[in-house]
Design a protein around this motif. Structure first.
Motif: not given
Length: 341
Positions: A33-51, A234-239
């Motif tokens: 379902a999730v296969d090696g995802v890495s990202f950061t979220i800054g304080e006060g930021e809005v990170l959109g996760l789509v797919g 942007v995510m596609y099949v767990g990545k």
């Protein structure tokens, strides 16, 4: 992004669900379902996760909040009491951190207990975690209801007495009760009418500025994500296949999958003619993914290397900007985006 501004670092997050068959329920495979995802979220930021549906967006959000336990990886959270790895904590160790991380759910009706009044729903975390007395909790509930645009005298009503938009406001008030720093919004407007969606999005933006909140905004609707997000992943099949600032990703996508997603966004102008860039084929099976790039069976730009080697997420940004793409030909392709806004 400067390290001191980072609130959450997700490092190589993996969540596999076992496939069991037979009378003895032996494990015969894994759904990645999730296969090696890495990202950061800054304080006060809005990170959109789509797919697309089933790509693993919600699983990422639930792993971050430890609603489900990740298979492996790190969830480095810069809490009020210092740096912690959420993935390595026990339930007892997580309990003090629950106040700093909250979730707004997709369905505003099923996420509220129909047997509890609005007051009890919003006050539950105040009593159970903050240990507030009845009078103090009721005053805080009234304050939160005013904050999200509801009248405090409605606090003794049950969820069925409210509209969908009002119920979502109750859910937002409950999420804000303990003054969290990070809120995961899991498709938090997709179950609402379009006009109500705009009201809830504006409310979330106002609350973010007023309370200095940080959002992980999960959605399949790219027009909604564009409206609220500072960056988009942007995510596609767990990545993850692409991560960039919202304006740059929408105007200059670097991954063919992102281009196809943007082409599917409807334009509110009958005079605008856009090409039909429809995705061919079916979404890859996370239990039996194809070799190489997961998107190559559906990609019109695919070449031999795409089926043989999985691309790494690399920074192709210019002028000091970060634009991460997992595509062998990210620097060569000229893809079509949309006008920001």
């Amino acid at each position: 992004m400067k390290r001191e501004s980072v609130l959450l670092e997700v490092k190589d997050l993996v969540k596999h669900f076992p496939i069991r068959k037979g009378f003895l329920k032996r494990v015969v495979g894994q759904v990645k379902a999730v296969d090696g995802v890495s990202f950061t979220i800054g304080e006060g930021e809005v990170l959109g996760l789509v797919g697309e549906s089933g790509c693993g967006k919600t699983t990422v959000g639930r792993c971050i909040l430890r609603a489900i336990d990740p298979t492996s990886g790190q969830l480095v959270f810069y809490s009020n009491n210092g740096l912690v790895d959420l993935a390595a904590l026990s339930e007892d160790q997580l309990r003090p951190l629950r106040a700093e991380m909250q979730m707004i759910f997709q369905d505003p009706y099923s996420s509220l207990n129909p047997r509890m009044t609005t007051k009890d729903i919003i006050a539950e975390p105040l009593v159970c975690i903050a240990g507030m007395k009845k009078k103090e909790a009721e005053e805080r509930v009234a304050e939160l209801m005013r904050l999200v645009g509801l009248r405090p005298e409605y606090m003794r009503r049950y969820p069925h007495a409210f509209s969908g938009g009002q119920r979502q406001r109750i859910g937002i008030a409950r999420a804000l009760a303990l003054n969290p720093r990070l809120i995961v919004c899991d498709e938090s407007v997709s179950a609402l009418d379009v006009s109500i969606q705009a009201q809830i999005l504006n409310l979330l933006q106002d609350l973010q500025e007023q309370l200095h909140l940080t959002y992980l905004f999960i959605s399949h609707d790219l027009s909604v994500v564009e409206h609220i997000s500072d960056r988009v992943a942007v995510m596609y099949v767990g990545k993850l296949v692409e991560v960039a600032d919202t304006e740059e990703l929408y105007s200059q996508p670097r991954h063919p999958y992102t281009e196809r997603l943007l082409a599917a966004v409807p334009v509110a102008d009958p005079k605008v003619k856009r090409g039909r860039h429809q995705l061919k084929g079916e979404v890859a099976d996370p239990a039996n993914p194809p070799p190489g790039c997961l998107f190559h069976p559906r990609c019109s730009y695919a070449q031999d290397i795409c089926a043989a080697k999985q691309p790494e997420l690399q920074n192709v940004g210019k002028d000091g900007k970060e634009h991460f793409v997992a595509c062998h030909f990210a620097r060569e392709l000229e893809l079509q985006g949309v006008q920001a806004g």
